[in-house]
Design a protein around this motif. Structure first.
Motif, PDB file in Angstrom:
ATOM      1  N   VAL A  35      22.586  53.162  24.297  1.00  0.00           N
ATOM      2  CA  VAL A  35      23.799  52.524  23.784  1.00  0.00           C
ATOM      3  C   VAL A  35      23.981  52.784  22.289  1.00  0.00           C
ATOM      4  N   PHE A  45      25.692  51.166  17.246  1.00  0.00           N
ATOM      5  CA  PHE A  45      26.214  50.605  18.488  1.00  0.00           C
ATOM      6  C   PHE A  45      27.653  50.207  18.202  1.00  0.00           C
ATOM      7  N   TRP A  47      30.932  49.095  19.753  1.00  0.00           N
ATOM      8  CA  TRP A  47      31.654  48.528  20.900  1.00  0.00           C
ATOM      9  C   TRP A  47      33.076  48.251  20.438  1.00  0.00           C
ATOM     10  N   ILE A 325      31.387  53.580  24.494  1.00  0.00           N
ATOM     11  CA  ILE A 325      30.448  52.743  25.257  1.00  0.00           C
ATOM     12  C   ILE A 325      31.144  51.527  25.871  1.00  0.00           C
ATOM     13  N   ARG A 329      31.155  50.787  29.930  1.00  0.00           N
ATOM     14  CA  ARG A 329      30.587  49.572  30.524  1.00  0.00           C
ATOM     15  C   ARG A 329      31.617  48.860  31.391  1.00  0.00           C
TER      16      ARG A 329
END
Length: 331
Positions: A35, A45, A47, A325, A329
């Protein structure tokens, strides 16, 4: 069924229930590592989906440094971050602050510091109080350290780092952040000494270090138009173009009609179109790496990869990275 076979099956069941499936453990560890993007010296990371959730964790393992930008989603990855810098008040960038506070409390962590634009301090505090009230928690959330910061302030972070907010151009008041490292070095005449000898010199009052070497490491723009990089609205800080990692939004990437029309649409909503970055590639000649985030949810992961890397200008090849990412997901 023979006793030996039954015994073997029972042993395998016990091993599985205890988490003894080594292959599964290895796969889980590998997935956890996956990730994070390795970008230069940093592990990131990111997101981020426009209008839905944005929170970006940056770690620099060589320094033991980490920080988080925006808190629209409280993840396992960002809950460890002690320092959180918020760019603006839109829900997809700030709504998970109470969750982050509570998760750190549950894990026994110290209260984090949340750096927010000055005008949001009271509202964020009230947001946390409201969550505590809804949960019927008479003690409230574990005392959050909500700090109002304005453009030009110096935010002291850990591990010899600090951050400075700078103005951005969005539909609401907003600001980005540049993170710097400040490292002292030994004066040349002391470089051959042992740590014990250096300690003795320091106790004797000798100045054994040079002045700190200040290096712009990371820049995070949050939501903004491309005008953050020009002097049309504000004068951009020079260090914005010298960082090792620039994290910038590229909400719009499609070129299915007139590009100028798409650029105007992006600006109307306070965002950037990918073509603006590519057409001004020379601006970023001294930036080591650029991470694109905050793409619209209407784009698939495959489409994003295709648009970002198929028309990339020569000057930016090897510099541009993209994180999908959050979309992966959700799929």
């Amino acid at each position: 069924m023979s006793g030996n076979i039954l015994k073997s099956l029972l042993q395998k069941c016990v091993q599985y229930c205890k988490g003894g499936n080594v292959k599964s453990k290895r796969n889980m560890a590998q997935h956890k590592d996956d990730v994070f993007l390795q970008i230069g010296d940093f592990k990131v990371f990111a997101w981020s989906i426009s209008g839905i959730e944005t929170s970006v964790v940056v770690r620099k393992p060589s320094d033991g440094f980490d920080c988080c930008f925006d808190m629209g989603y409280s993840s396992r990855e960002n809950v460890k971050c002690q320092s959180v810098m918020i760019s603006h008040g839109h829900m997809d960038h700030i709504s998970a602050v109470p969750q982050h506070i509570k998760k750190r409390e549950l894990l026994g962590g110290k209260p984090a510091s949340y750096y927010v634009p000055e005008h949001l301090v009271e509202d964020v505090q009230e947001l946390c109080n409201t969550y505590a009230k809804i949960c019927e928690n008479s003690e409230g959330l574990k005392a959050p350290n909500i700090c109002g910061v304005k453009q030009g302030d110096r935010i002291k972070l850990h591990k010899g780092h600090f951050a400075v907010p700078f103005p951005t151009v969005h539909r609401v008041k907003s600001q980005g952040y540049i993170v710097y490292s400040a490292k002292k070095q030994l004066n040349p005449e002391f470089q051959g000494l042992s740590s014990k000898e250096i300690g003795a010199r320091i106790r004797d009052g000798e100045n054994v270090h040079t002045d700190p070497v200040i290096t712009p490491e990371i820049a995070f723009t949050g939501d903004t138009t491309f005008q953050v990089f020009t002097n049309e609205v504000y004068d951009p800080p020079p260090d914005l173009f010298k960082v090792k990692l620039l994290i910038v939004e590229a909400t719009y990437i499609n070129d299915d009609c007139n590009i100028e029309e798409r650029v105007q649409q992006a600006r109307k909503w306070g965002h950037i179109h990918l073509s603006e970055i590519y057409e001004n590639a020379e601006l970023f000649k001294d930036v080591d790496n650029i991470l694109l985030i905050h793409m619209s949810d209407k784009y698939s992961c495959r489409y994003i990869q295709e648009k970002v890397f198929s028309n990339i200008p020569e000057a930016l090849k090897g510099k541009v990275h993209v994180s999908t990412i959050a979309k992966e997901r959700y799929l």
